[in-house]
Design a protein around this motif. Structure first.
Motif, PDB file in Angstrom:
ATOM      1  N   SER A  38     -71.847 -48.763  -9.448  1.00  0.00           N
ATOM      2  CA  SER A  38     -71.694 -49.375 -10.761  1.00  0.00           C
ATOM      3  C   SER A  38     -70.255 -49.327 -11.279  1.00  0.00           C
ATOM      4  CB  SER A  38     -72.613 -48.691 -11.760  1.00  0.00           C
ATOM      5  OG  SER A  38     -72.220 -47.346 -11.938  1.00  0.00           O
ATOM      6  N   PHE A  39     -69.343 -48.639 -10.559  1.00  0.00           N
ATOM      7  CA  PHE A  39     -67.953 -48.579 -11.000  1.00  0.00           C
ATOM      8  C   PHE A  39     -67.270 -49.927 -10.759  1.00  0.00           C
ATOM      9  CE2 PHE A  39     -68.932 -44.119 -10.676  1.00  0.00           C
ATOM     10  CZ  PHE A  39     -68.257 -43.587 -11.758  1.00  0.00           C
ATOM     11  N   PRO A  40     -66.359 -50.332 -11.654  1.00  0.00           N
ATOM     12  CA  PRO A  40     -65.798 -51.686 -11.580  1.00  0.00           C
ATOM     13  C   PRO A  40     -64.828 -51.932 -10.425  1.00  0.00           C
ATOM     14  CG  PRO A  40     -64.777 -50.466 -13.372  1.00  0.00           C
ATOM     15  CD  PRO A  40     -65.881 -49.612 -12.818  1.00  0.00           C
ATOM     16  N   ASP A  41     -64.046 -50.939 -10.033  1.00  0.00           N
ATOM     17  CA  ASP A  41     -63.073 -51.194  -8.970  1.00  0.00           C
ATOM     18  C   ASP A  41     -63.336 -50.322  -7.742  1.00  0.00           C
ATOM     19  OD1 ASP A  41     -62.255 -48.763  -9.890  1.00  0.00           O
ATOM     20  OD2 ASP A  41     -60.267 -49.369 -10.511  1.00  0.00           O
ATOM     21  N   THR A  42     -62.740 -50.725  -6.637  1.00  0.00           N
ATOM     22  CA  THR A  42     -62.977 -50.059  -5.350  1.00  0.00           C
ATOM     23  C   THR A  42     -62.478 -48.621  -5.364  1.00  0.00           C
ATOM     24  OG1 THR A  42     -62.680 -52.203  -4.311  1.00  0.00           O
ATOM     25  CG2 THR A  42     -62.655 -50.304  -2.869  1.00  0.00           C
ATOM     26  N   ARG A  43     -61.327 -48.382  -5.971  1.00  0.00           N
ATOM     27  CA  ARG A  43     -60.757 -47.032  -5.986  1.00  0.00           C
ATOM     28  C   ARG A  43     -61.698 -46.058  -6.710  1.00  0.00           C
ATOM     29  NH1 ARG A  43     -54.839 -45.191  -8.257  1.00  0.00           N
ATOM     30  NH2 ARG A  43     -55.005 -43.058  -7.539  1.00  0.00           N
ATOM     31  N   SER A  44     -62.247 -46.493  -7.827  1.00  0.00           N
ATOM     32  CA  SER A  44     -63.178 -45.648  -8.576  1.00  0.00           C
ATOM     33  C   SER A  44     -64.435 -45.366  -7.757  1.00  0.00           C
ATOM     34  CB  SER A  44     -63.578 -46.319  -9.887  1.00  0.00           C
ATOM     35  OG  SER A  44     -62.464 -46.515 -10.700  1.00  0.00           O
ATOM     36  N   ARG A  45     -64.936 -46.374  -7.056  1.00  0.00           N
ATOM     37  CA  ARG A  45     -66.130 -46.180  -6.221  1.00  0.00           C
ATOM     38  C   ARG A  45     -65.864 -45.164  -5.120  1.00  0.00           C
ATOM     39  NH1 ARG A  45     -66.848 -52.229  -5.485  1.00  0.00           N
ATOM     40  NH2 ARG A  45     -67.432 -52.802  -7.582  1.00  0.00           N
ATOM     41  N   PHE A  46     -64.729 -45.305  -4.418  1.00  0.00           N
ATOM     42  CA  PHE A  46     -64.421 -44.363  -3.338  1.00  0.00           C
ATOM     43  C   PHE A  46     -64.240 -42.944  -3.866  1.00  0.00           C
ATOM     44  CE2 PHE A  46     -62.754 -48.075  -0.708  1.00  0.00           C
ATOM     45  CZ  PHE A  46     -63.911 -48.126   0.040  1.00  0.00           C
ATOM     46  N   THR A  47     -63.616 -42.820  -5.028  1.00  0.00           N
ATOM     47  CA  THR A  47     -63.466 -41.495  -5.637  1.00  0.00           C
ATOM     48  C   THR A  47     -64.831 -40.907  -5.973  1.00  0.00           C
ATOM     49  OG1 THR A  47     -61.341 -42.156  -6.562  1.00  0.00           O
ATOM     50  CG2 THR A  47     -62.382 -40.224  -7.524  1.00  0.00           C
ATOM     51  N   CYS A  48     -65.712 -41.739  -6.494  1.00  0.00           N
ATOM     52  CA  CYS A  48     -67.068 -41.292  -6.822  1.00  0.00           C
ATOM     53  C   CYS A  48     -67.801 -40.830  -5.565  1.00  0.00           C
ATOM     54  CB  CYS A  48     -67.828 -42.412  -7.509  1.00  0.00           C
ATOM     55  SG  CYS A  48     -69.540 -42.005  -7.898  1.00  0.00           S
ATOM     56  N   TYR A  49     -67.752 -41.648  -4.500  1.00  0.00           N
ATOM     57  CA  TYR A  49     -68.420 -41.284  -3.251  1.00  0.00           C
ATOM     58  C   TYR A  49     -67.863 -39.982  -2.684  1.00  0.00           C
ATOM     59  CZ  TYR A  49     -70.557 -45.930  -3.110  1.00  0.00           C
ATOM     60  OH  TYR A  49     -71.279 -47.047  -3.392  1.00  0.00           O
ATOM     61  N   GLU A  50     -66.553 -39.808  -2.795  1.00  0.00           N
ATOM     62  CA  GLU A  50     -65.934 -38.580  -2.282  1.00  0.00           C
ATOM     63  C   GLU A  50     -66.410 -37.362  -3.071  1.00  0.00           C
ATOM     64  OE1 GLU A  50     -61.494 -36.723  -1.565  1.00  0.00           O
ATOM     65  OE2 GLU A  50     -61.708 -38.840  -2.038  1.00  0.00           O
ATOM     66  N   ASN A  51     -66.470 -37.490  -4.393  1.00  0.00           N
ATOM     67  CA  ASN A  51     -66.927 -36.375  -5.226  1.00  0.00           C
ATOM     68  C   ASN A  51     -68.399 -36.053  -4.968  1.00  0.00           C
ATOM     69  OD1 ASN A  51     -64.438 -36.039  -6.398  1.00  0.00           O
ATOM     70  ND2 ASN A  51     -64.897 -37.357  -8.136  1.00  0.00           N
ATOM     71  N   VAL A  52     -69.222 -37.077  -4.787  1.00  0.00           N
ATOM     72  CA  VAL A  52     -70.645 -36.857  -4.535  1.00  0.00           C
ATOM     73  C   VAL A  52     -70.831 -36.174  -3.183  1.00  0.00           C
ATOM     74  CG1 VAL A  52     -72.826 -38.036  -4.057  1.00  0.00           C
ATOM     75  CG2 VAL A  52     -71.476 -38.694  -6.033  1.00  0.00           C
ATOM     76  N   SER A  53     -70.019 -36.550  -2.195  1.00  0.00           N
ATOM     77  CA  SER A  53     -70.170 -35.943  -0.871  1.00  0.00           C
ATOM     78  C   SER A  53     -69.746 -34.475  -0.864  1.00  0.00           C
ATOM     79  CB  SER A  53     -69.367 -36.721   0.172  1.00  0.00           C
ATOM     80  OG  SER A  53     -67.978 -36.565  -0.053  1.00  0.00           O
ATOM     81  N   ARG A  54     -68.895 -34.078  -1.803  1.00  0.00           N
ATOM     82  CA  ARG A  54     -68.457 -32.677  -1.888  1.00  0.00           C
ATOM     83  C   ARG A  54     -69.417 -31.813  -2.695  1.00  0.00           C
ATOM     84  NH1 ARG A  54     -62.038 -33.142  -3.243  1.00  0.00           N
ATOM     85  NH2 ARG A  54     -61.420 -34.154  -1.312  1.00  0.00           N
ATOM     86  N   ALA A  55     -70.331 -32.439  -3.386  1.00  0.00           N
ATOM     87  CA  ALA A  55     -71.255 -31.698  -4.246  1.00  0.00           C
ATOM     88  C   ALA A  55     -72.193 -30.842  -3.396  1.00  0.00           C
ATOM     89  CB  ALA A  55     -72.065 -32.670  -5.096  1.00  0.00           C
ATOM     90  N   PRO A  56     -72.660 -29.719  -3.939  1.00  0.00           N
ATOM     91  CA  PRO A  56     -73.622 -28.893  -3.192  1.00  0.00           C
ATOM     92  C   PRO A  56     -74.919 -29.658  -2.989  1.00  0.00           C
ATOM     93  CG  PRO A  56     -73.372 -28.090  -5.425  1.00  0.00           C
ATOM     94  CD  PRO A  56     -72.347 -29.173  -5.245  1.00  0.00           C
ATOM     95  N   PRO A  57     -75.671 -29.318  -1.947  1.00  0.00           N
ATOM     96  CA  PRO A  57     -76.919 -30.045  -1.686  1.00  0.00           C
ATOM     97  C   PRO A  57     -77.945 -29.812  -2.789  1.00  0.00           C
ATOM     98  CG  PRO A  57     -76.760 -28.129  -0.273  1.00  0.00           C
ATOM     99  CD  PRO A  57     -75.448 -28.253  -0.996  1.00  0.00           C
ATOM    100  N   GLU A  58     -78.814 -30.793  -2.938  1.00  0.00           N
ATOM    101  CA  GLU A  58     -79.890 -30.691  -3.910  1.00  0.00           C
ATOM    102  C   GLU A  58     -80.857 -29.590  -3.467  1.00  0.00           C
ATOM    103  OE1 GLU A  58     -80.460 -32.412  -6.764  1.00  0.00           O
ATOM    104  OE2 GLU A  58     -78.502 -33.325  -6.520  1.00  0.00           O
ATOM    105  N   PRO A  59     -81.540 -28.932  -4.386  1.00  0.00           N
ATOM    106  CA  PRO A  59     -82.501 -27.891  -4.004  1.00  0.00           C
ATOM    107  C   PRO A  59     -83.593 -28.414  -3.072  1.00  0.00           C
ATOM    108  CG  PRO A  59     -82.109 -27.826  -6.357  1.00  0.00           C
ATOM    109  CD  PRO A  59     -81.393 -29.038  -5.825  1.00  0.00           C
ATOM    110  N   GLU A  60     -84.054 -29.657  -3.268  1.00  0.00           N
ATOM    111  CA  GLU A  60     -85.089 -30.213  -2.397  1.00  0.00           C
ATOM    112  C   GLU A  60     -84.552 -30.387  -0.978  1.00  0.00           C
ATOM    113  OE1 GLU A  60     -84.176 -32.293  -5.208  1.00  0.00           O
ATOM    114  OE2 GLU A  60     -85.482 -31.087  -6.463  1.00  0.00           O
ATOM    115  N   ALA A  61     -83.282 -30.828  -0.862  1.00  0.00           N
ATOM    116  CA  ALA A  61     -82.681 -31.025   0.452  1.00  0.00           C
ATOM    117  C   ALA A  61     -82.446 -29.678   1.132  1.00  0.00           C
ATOM    118  CB  ALA A  61     -81.372 -31.794   0.327  1.00  0.00           C
ATOM    119  N   ALA A  62     -82.091 -28.675   0.370  1.00  0.00           N
ATOM    120  CA  ALA A  62     -81.849 -27.358   0.949  1.00  0.00           C
ATOM    121  C   ALA A  62     -83.149 -26.742   1.466  1.00  0.00           C
ATOM    122  CB  ALA A  62     -81.212 -26.443  -0.091  1.00  0.00           C
TER     123      ALA A  62
END
Length: 77
Positions: free
Chosen positions: A32-56
């Motif tokens: 939903s982010f308007p530009d590509t740079r914001s999307r890639f930054t978002c994806y990078e931050n989400v990938s660094r986040a700790p796993p969800e309790p259900e996934a763990a």
């Protein structure tokens, strides 16, 4: 005395809001982010986040623990 009552009221309100807030935030929709740079930054931050309790809970290590617990329960019957 009036200042102490106001401070106590604000402290109580802050505590109530803290307890009412969810412990974990939802994952953002990076598309939903308007530009590509914001999307890639978002994806990078989400990938660094700790796993969800259900996934763990579905990780191989967690399965080994649950299998051991089930074995212990079977022996106690």
């Amino acid at each position: 005395m009036e200042i102490a009552m106001r401070m106590a009221l604000w402290l109580a309100a802050a505590c109530a809001l803290t307890l009412a807030a969810p412990a974990r935030a939802e994952r953002p929709d990076c598309g939903s982010f308007p530009d590509t740079r914001s999307r890639f930054t978002c994806y990078e931050n989400v990938s660094r986040a700790p796993p969800e309790p259900e996934a763990a809970a579905h990780s191989p290590g967690a399965q080994g623990k649950s299998m051991k617990m089930n074995a212990r329960k079977r022996h106690h019957k």
